[in-house]
Scaffold this motif. Structure first.
Motif, PDB file in Angstrom:
ATOM      1  N   CYS A  34       0.827  -1.213   0.000  1.00  0.00           N
ATOM      2  CA  CYS A  34       0.000   0.000   0.000  1.00  0.00           C
ATOM      3  C   CYS A  34       0.855   1.254   0.000  1.00  0.00           C
ATOM      4  O   CYS A  34       0.530   2.250  -0.663  1.00  0.00           O
ATOM      5  N   GLU A  35       1.977   1.218   0.743  1.00  0.00           N
ATOM      6  CA  GLU A  35       2.887   2.372   0.747  1.00  0.00           C
ATOM      7  C   GLU A  35       3.536   2.574  -0.617  1.00  0.00           C
ATOM      8  O   GLU A  35       3.734   3.715  -1.064  1.00  0.00           O
ATOM      9  N   MET A  36       3.852   1.485  -1.291  1.00  0.00           N
ATOM     10  CA  MET A  36       4.412   1.594  -2.648  1.00  0.00           C
ATOM     11  C   MET A  36       3.418   2.248  -3.607  1.00  0.00           C
ATOM     12  O   MET A  36       3.787   3.102  -4.422  1.00  0.00           O
ATOM     13  N   LEU A  37       2.148   1.881  -3.491  1.00  0.00           N
ATOM     14  CA  LEU A  37       1.119   2.471  -4.351  1.00  0.00           C
ATOM     15  C   LEU A  37       0.926   3.950  -4.045  1.00  0.00           C
ATOM     16  O   LEU A  37       0.774   4.768  -4.957  1.00  0.00           O
ATOM     17  N   ASP A  38       0.938   4.311  -2.756  1.00  0.00           N
ATOM     18  CA  ASP A  38       0.796   5.716  -2.379  1.00  0.00           C
ATOM     19  C   ASP A  38       1.957   6.550  -2.897  1.00  0.00           C
ATOM     20  O   ASP A  38       1.780   7.678  -3.378  1.00  0.00           O
ATOM     21  N   LYS A  39       3.161   5.997  -2.810  1.00  0.00           N
ATOM     22  CA  LYS A  39       4.336   6.706  -3.302  1.00  0.00           C
ATOM     23  C   LYS A  39       4.261   6.893  -4.814  1.00  0.00           C
ATOM     24  O   LYS A  39       4.568   7.974  -5.346  1.00  0.00           O
ATOM     25  N   LYS A  40       3.847   5.840  -5.509  1.00  0.00           N
ATOM     26  CA  LYS A  40       3.706   5.921  -6.961  1.00  0.00           C
ATOM     27  C   LYS A  40       2.610   6.908  -7.346  1.00  0.00           C
ATOM     28  O   LYS A  40       2.742   7.651  -8.325  1.00  0.00           O
ATOM     29  N   LEU A  41       1.532   6.952  -6.582  1.00  0.00           N
ATOM     30  CA  LEU A  41       0.426   7.863  -6.854  1.00  0.00           C
ATOM     31  C   LEU A  41       0.861   9.306  -6.663  1.00  0.00           C
ATOM     32  O   LEU A  41       0.504  10.191  -7.463  1.00  0.00           O
TER      33      LEU A  41
END
Length: 522
Positions: free
Chosen positions: A71-78
């Protein structure tokens, strides 16, 4: 009263960005042979079943397979994506695509523009014409990829088409410049004639280099994307980096399985080895997990090895009869088909009288014919050890001649395509990967074990087994099908197999039915 119907709204792809990023991470993990592949793949499957849009990576926690780190990876990518969109909108009005000096796009633009100035210009150029006329405008090759990539200078045509600088029409494809492309081509031509390549044309690249981070290009499915290089992933990058062997920088070596010799103590008395030494064939004795002979390309400086897509299984007629009787014949063909080398050759040696072969000679010839026609393996008959020696020497000489002027590129087994000898670039598998994948006792899937089990049934060839598992992947699927139908003995009788699409037949269908339903076998 009018009936009111409920209207339901279904999103086709409610989370396209998350789907895109998870797909990229999953494919990248597959390319690096990382265990994270299963994590990303599981999360992607569950995300595809979720019907509502998600606003952040944190919201994904409600879906199975999404942990805190993902989830943190997705937030960073977003967050990065939003920053890029803001930056893109702010500089959209003053940003212009300018190809680098003597790059592929630069050469294509200049070629099309210079030809358009000629009085007899037909309005377009084909791909071969652009490559022939534009090579002298470019520092790199239009036909051979750069080391470590699959992209040539011609790949820049996709950029020009996406930027609306060039258009593609017809079949075969015909390329021409748009109005914007002609204007940019005129500026590039003027800059080239003046000999000034440090003017405003280069300024966007200077700014880009100043703002760029430490990034390494990763190539996958002919698409380039980037990931930062860190101490953690540098090892993975070096292990998965694609390597190319330039022409005439490698030697073709024949590998002989140690089981095909008389043993380490008597290797000097082995007729095949002595013959190869006498003829001067470059060879080595190694332990091969599958097959008896194969060929590798070894780079002279680094000693790295790529395996050529040719493998030989040597059989004397008496050994062929024994392998058919004990079931080794079908099992060996199954492993040869799975080894990743596209050209399998059966080398059949005659041996003494045909009356002591364990099976009638007609049965052996029928088995060889099935191998040739149904399995699509090559078959070569020789008159004994001397004939086999001559064939191996001739094959080594031919392969050396065919591949010495080729550019060889390392690729994983899953992505190696069928060999096209007319191409200058030849994708090959690492020998270490071939050796590992050919291990006889490697972990197998239920479907693969099901195939091996079916091959033990008399009358079932590899093509028949593959046809059965294509419809019924596991024994459980087949057993469930038997339970649901009232004509179990005839279930497989009309199933077609092989290129000729022949039916299995009632007798074989009944045999398989009894095997999986009779309590005597359980």
């Amino acid at each position: 009263m009018n009936k009111i119907n409920r209207v339901s709204v279904k999103h086709v792809n409610p989370n396209p960005l998350f789907t895109k990023w998870l797909t990229e991470w999953r494919d990248d993990a597959l390319e690096r042979r990382s265990k994270l592949y299963n994590t990303f793949n599981f999360a992607l499957k569950n995300l595809s079943k979720f019907p509502l849009p998600l606003r952040s990576g944190k919201d994904c926690k409600i879906i199975k397979g999404f942990g805190k780190q993902l989830c943190e990876m997705l937030d960073k990518k977003l967050q990065e994506s939003r920053s890029e969109n803001v930056s893109r909108k702010s500089c959209k009005t003053n940003h212009e695509y300018i190809p680098a000096y003597r790059s592929g796009a630069y050469a294509i633009l200049l070629t099309l523009y210079s030809k358009s100035l000629e009085a007899n210009f037909q309005g377009y150029l084909t791909k071969p014409e652009i490559i022939e006329l534009g090579q002298h405008f470019c520092d790199k090759s239009f036909s051979k990829p750069n080391p470590g990539t699959y992209n040539t200078c011609w790949s820049s045509m996709k950029i020009l088409l996406s930027k609306n600088l060039a258009v593609k029409n017809g079949s075969p494809a015909r390329y021409s410049l748009t109005e914007e492309g002609r204007n940019l081509g005129a500026r590039l031509s003027a800059s080239s004639n003046n000999g000034d390549h440090s003017n405003c044309l280069a300024e966007p690249y200077i700014n880009r280099l100043r703002n760029s981070k430490n990034e390494v290009p990763i190539f996958q499915n002919n698409t380039e994307f980037k990931r930062p290089v860190t101490n953690e992933n540098m090892k993975d990058y070096l292990e998965t980096d694609m390597v190319s062997f330039t022409p005439k920088s490698f030697d073709v070596v024949l590998l002989v399985d140690c089981k095909e010799t008389l043993g380490s103590l008597n290797v000097g008395n082995d007729p095949i080895i002595n013959g190869l030494v006498a003829i001067g064939v470059n060879h080595e004795i190694r332990h091969l997990k599958v097959g008896d002979y194969t060929w590798i390309c070894r780079e002279r400086e680094s000693k790295r090895e790529l395996v050529l897509p040719y493998i030989v299984e040597r059989k004397r007629l008496d050994d062929l009869g024994s392998s058919i009787k004990d079931g080794r014949f079908h099992e060996q063909k199954f492993r040869l088909r799975r080894c990743g080398l596209g050209n399998v050759i059966y080398l059949i040696e005659s041996f003494g009288s045909t009356s002591h072969l364990g099976l009638p000679i007609t049965s052996l010839y029928q088995a060889v014919a099935n191998t040739l026609v149904q399995d699509e393996f090559s078959v070569k008959f020789t008159d004994g050890t001397s004939g086999s020696l001559q064939y191996l020497a001739s094959m080594t000489k031919t392969l050396t001649k065919l591949f010495k002027d080729k550019t060889l590129m390392s690729r994983p087994k899953e992505t190696v395509k069928e060999l096209d000898i007319n191409e200058d670039l030849i994708p090959l598998m690492w020998f270490q990967e071939f050796h590992k994948c050919s291990h006889k006792r490697q972990d197998r899937t239920v479907t693969e074990m099901f195939i091996c089990q079916l091959l033990q049934v008399k009358g079932i060839s590899l093509d028949k087994a593959l046809s059965i598992v294509e419809r019924y992947p596991t024994p459980k699927h087949l057993k469930n099908a038997y339970e649901k139908c009232s004509y179990g003995e005839r279930l497989l009788s009309t199933m077609q197999y092989g290129k000729l699409k022949k039916n299995m037949g009632l007798a074989l269908s009944r045999t398989v039915y009894l095997l999986y339903t009779n309590k005597f076998f359980h």
